[in-house]
Write an enzyme that holds these catalytic residues in place. Sequence first.
Site, PDB file in Angstrom:
ATOM      1  N   ALA A 195      -0.125   5.626  -1.561  1.00 51.84           N
ATOM      2  CA  ALA A 195      -0.805   6.758  -0.897  1.00 51.84           C
ATOM      3  C   ALA A 195      -0.486   6.721   0.591  1.00 51.84           C
ATOM      4  CB  ALA A 195      -2.325   6.641  -1.095  1.00 51.84           C
ATOM      5  N   GLY A 246       0.816  -1.225   0.000  1.00 51.88           N
ATOM      6  CA  GLY A 246       0.000   0.000   0.000  1.00 51.88           C
ATOM      7  C   GLY A 246       0.841   1.262   0.000  1.00 51.88           C
ATOM      8  N   LYS A 268      -9.384  -4.847  12.543  1.00 53.59           N
ATOM      9  CA  LYS A 268      -8.159  -4.357  13.191  1.00 53.59           C
ATOM     10  C   LYS A 268      -7.915  -5.057  14.535  1.00 53.59           C
ATOM     11  CE  LYS A 268      -6.581  -1.556  10.018  1.00 53.59           C
ATOM     12  NZ  LYS A 268      -5.264  -1.734   9.398  1.00 53.59           N
ATOM     13  N   ASN A 315       0.944  -2.623   5.497  1.00 54.25           N
ATOM     14  CA  ASN A 315       0.226  -1.361   5.651  1.00 54.25           C
ATOM     15  C   ASN A 315      -1.072  -1.306   4.849  1.00 54.25           C
ATOM     16  OD1 ASN A 315       0.058   1.750   5.895  1.00 54.25           O
ATOM     17  ND2 ASN A 315       0.248   1.415   3.686  1.00 54.25           N
ATOM     18  N   TYR A 326     -14.879  -2.822  10.543  1.00 52.18           N
ATOM     19  CA  TYR A 326     -13.507  -2.272  10.453  1.00 52.18           C
ATOM     20  C   TYR A 326     -12.777  -2.541  11.766  1.00 52.18           C
ATOM     21  CZ  TYR A 326      -9.522   0.857   9.985  1.00 52.18           C
ATOM     22  OH  TYR A 326      -8.239   1.353   9.950  1.00 52.18           O
TER      23      TYR A 326
HETATM   24  P1  NDP Z   1      -4.785   5.413   2.256  1.00 49.50           P
HETATM   25  O1  NDP Z   1      -6.135   5.171   1.697  1.00 49.50           O
HETATM   26  O2  NDP Z   1      -4.178   6.756   2.092  1.00 49.50           O
HETATM   27  O3  NDP Z   1      -3.762   4.314   1.680  1.00 49.50           O
HETATM   28  C1  NDP Z   1      -4.117   2.958   1.654  1.00 49.50           C
HETATM   29  C2  NDP Z   1      -3.108   2.174   0.827  1.00 49.50           C
HETATM   30  O4  NDP Z   1      -3.502   0.795   0.847  1.00 49.50           O
HETATM   31  C3  NDP Z   1      -3.056   2.627  -0.609  1.00 49.50           C
HETATM   32  O5  NDP Z   1      -1.713   2.669  -1.048  1.00 49.50           O
HETATM   33  C4  NDP Z   1      -3.803   1.525  -1.352  1.00 49.50           C
HETATM   34  O6  NDP Z   1      -3.236   1.350  -2.632  1.00 49.50           O
HETATM   35  C5  NDP Z   1      -3.493   0.301  -0.481  1.00 49.50           C
HETATM   36  N1  NDP Z   1      -4.478  -0.744  -0.652  1.00 49.50           N
HETATM   37  C6  NDP Z   1      -5.795  -0.722  -0.320  1.00 49.50           C
HETATM   38  N2  NDP Z   1      -6.383  -1.868  -0.691  1.00 49.50           N
HETATM   39  C7  NDP Z   1      -5.427  -2.619  -1.290  1.00 49.50           C
HETATM   40  C8  NDP Z   1      -5.427  -3.902  -1.906  1.00 49.50           C
HETATM   41  N3  NDP Z   1      -6.534  -4.649  -1.978  1.00 49.50           N
HETATM   42  N4  NDP Z   1      -4.271  -4.378  -2.428  1.00 49.50           N
HETATM   43  C9  NDP Z   1      -3.139  -3.628  -2.349  1.00 49.50           C
HETATM   44  N5  NDP Z   1      -3.068  -2.418  -1.782  1.00 49.50           N
HETATM   45  C10 NDP Z   1      -4.212  -1.926  -1.272  1.00 49.50           C
HETATM   46  O7  NDP Z   1      -4.904   5.042   3.799  1.00 49.50           O
HETATM   47  P2  NDP Z   1      -3.865   5.110   5.026  1.00 49.50           P
HETATM   48  O8  NDP Z   1      -2.506   5.389   4.550  1.00 49.50           O
HETATM   49  O9  NDP Z   1      -4.465   5.969   6.046  1.00 49.50           O
HETATM   50  O10 NDP Z   1      -3.994   3.620   5.554  1.00 49.50           O
HETATM   51  C11 NDP Z   1      -2.908   2.727   5.647  1.00 49.50           C
HETATM   52  C12 NDP Z   1      -3.196   1.745   6.755  1.00 49.50           C
HETATM   53  O11 NDP Z   1      -3.323   2.446   7.985  1.00 49.50           O
HETATM   54  C13 NDP Z   1      -4.483   0.965   6.608  1.00 49.50           C
HETATM   55  O12 NDP Z   1      -4.248  -0.357   7.039  1.00 49.50           O
HETATM   56  C14 NDP Z   1      -5.455   1.672   7.559  1.00 49.50           C
HETATM   57  O13 NDP Z   1      -6.456   0.818   8.015  1.00 49.50           O
HETATM   58  C15 NDP Z   1      -4.506   2.068   8.659  1.00 49.50           C
HETATM   59  N6  NDP Z   1      -4.896   3.169   9.526  1.00 49.50           N
HETATM   60  C16 NDP Z   1      -5.270   4.399   9.022  1.00 49.50           C
HETATM   61  C17 NDP Z   1      -5.586   5.433   9.888  1.00 49.50           C
HETATM   62  C18 NDP Z   1      -6.057   6.762   9.414  1.00 49.50           C
HETATM   63  O14 NDP Z   1      -6.748   7.459  10.178  1.00 49.50           O
HETATM   64  N7  NDP Z   1      -5.706   7.191   8.219  1.00 49.50           N
HETATM   65  C19 NDP Z   1      -5.463   5.258  11.338  1.00 49.50           C
HETATM   66  C20 NDP Z   1      -5.093   3.939  11.754  1.00 49.50           C
HETATM   67  C21 NDP Z   1      -4.790   2.958  10.874  1.00 49.50           C
HETATM   68  P3  NDP Z   1      -4.042   1.071  -3.990  1.00 49.50           P
HETATM   69  O15 NDP Z   1      -5.361   1.762  -3.873  1.00 49.50           O
HETATM   70  O16 NDP Z   1      -3.138   1.623  -5.054  1.00 49.50           O
HETATM   71  O17 NDP Z   1      -4.146  -0.413  -4.051  1.00 49.50           O
HETATM   72  C1  8X3 Z   2      -8.403   4.564  11.392  1.00 50.01           C
HETATM   73  C2  8X3 Z   2      -8.693   5.312  12.636  1.00 50.01           C
HETATM   74  O1  8X3 Z   2     -10.508   5.867  14.324  1.00 50.01           O
HETATM   75  O2  8X3 Z   2     -11.042   6.179  11.964  1.00 50.01           O
HETATM   76  O3  8X3 Z   2      -8.001   3.267  11.651  1.00 50.01           O
HETATM   77  O4  8X3 Z   2     -10.898   3.999  12.901  1.00 50.01           O
HETATM   78  S1  8X3 Z   2     -10.370   5.324  12.956  1.00 50.01           S
END
Ligand code: NDP
Ligand code: 8X3
Length: 253
Positions: free
Chosen positions: A12, A9, A157, A87, A153
Site C-alpha cells: 500500500a 510495506g 519516529k 518503509n 507515534y
Molecule cells: P500505508 O498504511 O498506506 O502503508 C503502510 C505499509 O506498511 C503497508 O504496506 C503495510 O502492509 C506495511 N506494514 C504495516 N505494518 C507492518 C508489519 N507489521 N509488517 C510488515 N509490513 C507492515 O501507510 P504509508 O504508506 O503512508 O506509510 C509508510 C511509512 O511512511 C510509514 O512508516 C509511515 O509511518 C510513514 N509516513 C507516513 C506519512 C503519511 O502521512 N502517510 C507521513 C510520514 C511518514 P501490510 O498491512 O500488508 O503488512
Molecule cells: C505521518 C505524518 O503528521 O500525521 O507521519 O504524523 S503525521
Amino acid sequence: MKKTILITGATAGFGRAIARKFAENGHNLIITGRRKILLDELAKDLILTHQVDVLPLCFDVRKLSEVENAITSLKDKWRSIDVLVNNAGLAVGLNPIHEGVIDDWERMIDTNVKGLLYMIRMVSPLMVARKRGHIINIGSLAGKEVYPMGNVYCGSKFAVDAITKGARIDLVSHHIKVTQIAPGAADTEFSTVRFKGDKTRADAVYNGFKPLSAEDVADVVYYVTTLPDHVNVNDLVLMPTAQASAVNFHKVL
Ligand code: NDP
Ligand code: 8X3
C-alpha cells in the site's frame, strides 16, 4: 545499472509507489508486507508491465524470527541488496498520553522501531560484506516535531531519526549510504489505519489542502538513489506546500 531493491510495506501507500517507481526504471525488487494477496498481485503486475524480477516475501516486520527467516533464506541472486527501503510503519490511535491504549503503543514501537531495526540488522551485514549499499529509512515530520496526541507515534519516529544517524556513523567506513526521508501529510492508508478503519475521520485529515501523494514520496526516494557514488542525502523533509509545520496548514474549506 540494474539494482536489487528491498522495500518493506509494499502492499500500500508509499511502499507500493516506491516499488512501481523502481520497476519502471528497470530494477529488480524484493517486496514485503503482511497481505499476501496484495503482494502477489503487485509482483505479477510489475513483472508483466516492466519485465523486471520481483520476489514477494510475506512476513511481519515485528516478528524477528520471520525477518531472520526471510533474509537468511534468500537465494544468492537476491542477496546482493543494493537498496533497503525501510518503509513499513504505522500510527495507531490519536489519544492524550493519559488515555493511551497500550496495545496501540506496542504496535507502533514494535513496527516502526523494532521492525526497522530487525531489517537493518539482517540486511546491513550483506551490504558490509560487499562494501556497498544504501539504507533509506522512511521517518516522518513526526520525527522532527511533536504534536498534540502524537506522543508515541512521534516517539517512534524520533527513534527512526536517531537510529538513522547512528547507522550512518557505524556504516560510513563500509561505504554504505544511510538516508532518512521524512514526509509531512500524505494521503495513503495511513490515516485509515490510525483511526482503525474510520474512513470519515481519516478523510477529514486531508480536507481543504492538497497532501503529498505516495508517488511524490516515491519520486524523492528514487531520486536519492540516483546520485553519484560520493554523494548522499542524509536527511530530507518533504512537505505539502500547504503545510508549514506539524500543526500549521493553509486550508481552504
Ligand atoms: P500505508 O498504511 O498506506 O502503508 C503502510 C505499509 O506498511 C503497508 O504496506 C503495510 O502492509 C506495511 N506494514 C504495516 N505494518 C507492518 C508489519 N507489521 N509488517 C510488515 N509490513 C507492515 O501507510 P504509508 O504508506 O503512508 O506509510 C509508510 C511509512 O511512511 C510509514 O512508516 C509511515 O509511518 C510513514 N509516513 C507516513 C506519512 C503519511 O502521512 N502517510 C507521513 C510520514 C511518514 P501490510 O498491512 O500488508 O503488512
Ligand atoms: C505521518 C505524518 O503528521 O500525521 O507521519 O504524523 S503525521
